[in-house]
Motif scaffolding. Structure first.
Motif, PDB file in Angstrom:
ATOM      1  N   VAL A   1      15.888 -36.483 -39.965  1.00  0.00           N
ATOM      2  CA  VAL A   1      16.981 -37.069 -39.192  1.00  0.00           C
ATOM      3  C   VAL A   1      18.135 -36.088 -39.031  1.00  0.00           C
ATOM      4  N   GLY A   2      18.407 -35.316 -40.073  1.00  0.00           N
ATOM      5  CA  GLY A   2      19.506 -34.352 -40.009  1.00  0.00           C
ATOM      6  C   GLY A   2      19.312 -33.308 -38.920  1.00  0.00           C
ATOM      7  N   ASP A   3      18.050 -32.855 -38.722  1.00  0.00           N
ATOM      8  CA  ASP A   3      17.769 -31.867 -37.675  1.00  0.00           C
ATOM      9  C   ASP A   3      18.063 -32.439 -36.294  1.00  0.00           C
ATOM     10  N   ILE A   4      17.684 -33.708 -36.121  1.00  0.00           N
ATOM     11  CA  ILE A   4      17.900 -34.349 -34.817  1.00  0.00           C
ATOM     12  C   ILE A   4      19.387 -34.591 -34.581  1.00  0.00           C
ATOM     13  N   LEU A   5      20.098 -35.075 -35.608  1.00  0.00           N
ATOM     14  CA  LEU A   5      21.538 -35.270 -35.468  1.00  0.00           C
ATOM     15  C   LEU A   5      22.252 -33.942 -35.225  1.00  0.00           C
ATOM     16  N   GLY A   6      21.658 -32.866 -35.750  1.00  0.00           N
ATOM     17  CA  GLY A   6      22.248 -31.545 -35.550  1.00  0.00           C
ATOM     18  C   GLY A   6      22.226 -31.078 -34.105  1.00  0.00           C
ATOM     19  N   LEU A   7      21.432 -31.739 -33.270  1.00  0.00           N
ATOM     20  CA  LEU A   7      21.426 -31.387 -31.847  1.00  0.00           C
ATOM     21  C   LEU A   7      22.750 -31.702 -31.182  1.00  0.00           C
ATOM     22  N   GLY A   8      23.485 -32.655 -31.748  1.00  0.00           N
ATOM     23  CA  GLY A   8      24.759 -33.065 -31.149  1.00  0.00           C
ATOM     24  C   GLY A   8      24.603 -34.306 -30.291  1.00  0.00           C
ATOM     25  N   VAL A   9      25.704 -34.980 -30.105  1.00  0.00           N
ATOM     26  CA  VAL A   9      25.693 -36.235 -29.342  1.00  0.00           C
ATOM     27  C   VAL A   9      25.218 -36.015 -27.916  1.00  0.00           C
ATOM     28  N   GLY A  10      25.638 -34.901 -27.312  1.00  0.00           N
ATOM     29  CA  GLY A  10      25.276 -34.644 -25.920  1.00  0.00           C
ATOM     30  C   GLY A  10      23.778 -34.522 -25.715  1.00  0.00           C
ATOM     31  N   VAL A  11      23.119 -33.728 -26.566  1.00  0.00           N
ATOM     32  CA  VAL A  11      21.680 -33.520 -26.417  1.00  0.00           C
ATOM     33  C   VAL A  11      20.912 -34.796 -26.767  1.00  0.00           C
ATOM     34  N   ILE A  12      21.386 -35.524 -27.775  1.00  0.00           N
ATOM     35  CA  ILE A  12      20.740 -36.793 -28.127  1.00  0.00           C
ATOM     36  C   ILE A  12      20.824 -37.764 -26.953  1.00  0.00           C
ATOM     37  N   ALA A  13      21.970 -37.796 -26.293  1.00  0.00           N
ATOM     38  CA  ALA A  13      22.123 -38.653 -25.108  1.00  0.00           C
ATOM     39  C   ALA A  13      21.159 -38.224 -24.003  1.00  0.00           C
ATOM     40  N   VAL A  14      20.953 -36.919 -23.872  1.00  0.00           N
ATOM     41  CA  VAL A  14      20.007 -36.408 -22.872  1.00  0.00           C
ATOM     42  C   VAL A  14      18.597 -36.871 -23.205  1.00  0.00           C
ATOM     43  N   VAL A  15      18.220 -36.831 -24.481  1.00  0.00           N
ATOM     44  CA  VAL A  15      16.886 -37.277 -24.907  1.00  0.00           C
ATOM     45  C   VAL A  15      16.682 -38.753 -24.567  1.00  0.00           C
ATOM     46  N   VAL A  16      17.693 -39.564 -24.854  1.00  0.00           N
ATOM     47  CA  VAL A  16      17.602 -40.991 -24.520  1.00  0.00           C
ATOM     48  C   VAL A  16      17.450 -41.172 -23.015  1.00  0.00           C
ATOM     49  N   ALA A  17      18.193 -40.390 -22.246  1.00  0.00           N
ATOM     50  CA  ALA A  17      18.107 -40.481 -20.781  1.00  0.00           C
ATOM     51  C   ALA A  17      16.731 -40.055 -20.289  1.00  0.00           C
ATOM     52  N   ILE A  18      16.170 -39.013 -20.904  1.00  0.00           N
ATOM     53  CA  ILE A  18      14.835 -38.540 -20.507  1.00  0.00           C
ATOM     54  C   ILE A  18      13.801 -39.638 -20.715  1.00  0.00           C
ATOM     55  N   VAL A  19      13.810 -40.212 -21.910  1.00  0.00           N
ATOM     56  CA  VAL A  19      12.805 -41.227 -22.231  1.00  0.00           C
ATOM     57  C   VAL A  19      13.031 -42.506 -21.417  1.00  0.00           C
ATOM     58  N   GLY A  20      14.271 -42.993 -21.427  1.00  0.00           N
ATOM     59  CA  GLY A  20      14.564 -44.221 -20.689  1.00  0.00           C
ATOM     60  C   GLY A  20      14.397 -44.055 -19.191  1.00  0.00           C
ATOM     61  N   GLY A  21      14.997 -42.991 -18.645  1.00  0.00           N
ATOM     62  CA  GLY A  21      14.890 -42.750 -17.200  1.00  0.00           C
ATOM     63  C   GLY A  21      13.472 -42.431 -16.782  1.00  0.00           C
ATOM     64  N   GLY A  22      12.744 -41.671 -17.625  1.00  0.00           N
ATOM     65  CA  GLY A  22      11.362 -41.332 -17.295  1.00  0.00           C
ATOM     66  C   GLY A  22      10.474 -42.559 -17.233  1.00  0.00           C
ATOM     67  N   ILE A  23      10.633 -43.454 -18.202  1.00  0.00           N
ATOM     68  CA  ILE A  23       9.793 -44.664 -18.222  1.00  0.00           C
ATOM     69  C   ILE A  23      10.135 -45.582 -17.055  1.00  0.00           C
ATOM     70  N   VAL A  24      11.420 -45.877 -16.886  1.00  0.00           N
ATOM     71  CA  VAL A  24      11.830 -46.798 -15.816  1.00  0.00           C
ATOM     72  C   VAL A  24      11.476 -46.230 -14.449  1.00  0.00           C
ATOM     73  N   GLY A  25      11.756 -44.944 -14.241  1.00  0.00           N
ATOM     74  CA  GLY A  25      11.478 -44.321 -12.949  1.00  0.00           C
ATOM     75  C   GLY A  25       9.994 -44.272 -12.641  1.00  0.00           C
ATOM     76  N   THR A  26       9.187 -43.917 -13.633  1.00  0.00           N
ATOM     77  CA  THR A  26       7.743 -43.842 -13.421  1.00  0.00           C
ATOM     78  C   THR A  26       7.156 -45.226 -13.173  1.00  0.00           C
ATOM     79  N   LEU A  27       7.671 -46.226 -13.879  1.00  0.00           N
ATOM     80  CA  LEU A  27       7.218 -47.598 -13.628  1.00  0.00           C
ATOM     81  C   LEU A  27       7.521 -48.022 -12.193  1.00  0.00           C
ATOM     82  N   TYR A  28       8.700 -47.656 -11.709  1.00  0.00           N
ATOM     83  CA  TYR A  28       9.087 -48.027 -10.339  1.00  0.00           C
ATOM     84  C   TYR A  28       8.201 -47.315  -9.318  1.00  0.00           C
ATOM     85  N   ILE A  29       7.977 -46.014  -9.527  1.00  0.00           N
ATOM     86  CA  ILE A  29       7.113 -45.265  -8.608  1.00  0.00           C
ATOM     87  C   ILE A  29       5.703 -45.854  -8.624  1.00  0.00           C
TER      88      ILE A  29
END
Length: 346
Positions: free
Chosen positions: A100-128
């Motif tokens: 967990v420490g390694d992932i938190l070490g990415l910083g809030v910005g990168v963690i937010a990007v990861v959430v956006a990748i997974v969430g946006g990727g799933i929702v967008g692919t489902l829509y397509i």
């Protein structure tokens, strides 16, 4: 005269011709042995071909085996056990790779990007997929495979929704094809765009499907890119747990009280989170982590061979081109979200 037939033994019928009594049930050992042998070959080949992960080789070996010869029905129980039970064990043990420490070490910005990748990727692919007319289960498998962690995510989602065999096979096949294409594509495009090694590594970890594929692409860029790519990718793997919980809740609502409802959080997801907590606590000695890593590799590689054995050309032909179009679109979508995200976070 009445007699007791021994399964598999020849008997003579009233017509005088010899027939064979087939066993009513088949054990898991024959199919499991085949999958284990395939896994051993895959691991051996990966030592000779370090650019190819044993998981991908196992999938390819299983597919070649299933399409070159007719696998007897006695192998099916063992292959099913490998592709479901061993897969879940392997996914749970995957938690031992995460700190967990390694992932938190990415910083809030990168963690937010990861959430956006997974969430946006799933929702967008489902829509397509909906626009393309792809059945929901099939597009959900593809969306999660592209957005989270490849074939392991496909099989994990199948463990919750119990999709058709041909849908799972199509999704796994798409992960192999497009994830492999991303290995040279990301380093090449990163060079063309003049991305720094750190940014290129984050993009590789945020966009490529399989952990092993990320390792291959990150290594092509640089050692520093490989390090950050793996951490970003493992952050995406962590998202498997909440995504499966959401899918499970949705399944429970759809089924209602009229059928067997899946658990709110699948047991193997709890195991995954438990192993993450154990690894992050620092209480496990190196030897335990090494043994756990070996067991995880064995379980997942064996499961991938079994999954590959379900990828048959005739099945893929029945599925058609729409899953391939969806997978290509999902790959581009996830890569685009990841690129924009890492550029903003850099």
């Amino acid at each position: 005269m009445l007699g007791i037939g021994v399964p598999g033994a020849p008997i003579r019928g009233h017509s005088g011709r010899m027939t064979i009594l087939k066993p009513q049930t088949a054990g898991v050992l024959p199919g499991l042995a085949l999958a284990g042998l395939g896994a051993a070959v895959a691991v051996s080949l990966s030592a000779v071909l370090p650019a190819m992960s044993p998981l991908l080789i196992a999938i390819l070996l299983g597919a070649v085996c299933a399409n070159m010869i007719t696998l007897p029905a006695t192998l099916r129980p063992g292959l099913t056990f490998a592709s479901k039970t061993l897969l879940r064990i392997g996914v749970a043990l995957l938690g031992l790779q995460l700190v967990v420490g390694d992932i938190l070490g990415l910083g809030v910005g990168v963690i937010a990007v990861v959430v956006a990748i997974v969430g946006g990727g799933i929702v967008g692919t489902l829509y397509i997929g909906k626009l393309l007319g792809v059945p929901f289960a099939q597009r959900l498998l593809i969306a999660c495979g592209m957005s989270i962690c490849g074939a392991a995510a496909v099989a994990a989602v199948d463990g919750v929704i119990d999709a058709k065999e041909e849908d799972v096979a199509a999704a796994v096949g798409c992960v192999v094809v497009f994830g492999t294409l991303m290995i040279p594509a990301v380093p090449f495009l990163s060079s063309v765009m003049g991305l720094s090694d750190s940014t290129a590594g984050m993009w590789a970890g945020g966009s490529i499907h399989e952990v092993a594929q990320v390792v291959a692409a990150g290594g092509m860029i640089s050692g520093s890119a490989l390090a950050v790519a793996v951490v970003v990718k493992l952050a995406r793997v962590v998202m498997l747990a909440p995504v499966l919980a959401v899918i499970s809740v949705r399944q429970r609502k759809e089924i209602g009280d009229g059928g067997k409802r899946p658990p709110l959080v699948p047991l193997f997801v709890l195991g995954f989170l438990g192993f993450v907590a154990l690894r992050s606590s620092g209480v496990l000695p190196d030897v335990a982590l090494s043994i756990g890593g070996d067991l995880q590799k064995i379980a997942l590689t064996t499961a991938m061979f079994a999954l590959g054995a379900g990828i048959r050309i005739d099945v893929m032909r029945r599925v058609g081109l729409r899953p391939l179009v969806l997978a290509a679109s999902g790959t581009v979508l996830v890569a685009a979200i990841a690129l924009v995200g890492v550029l903003l976070a850099a």
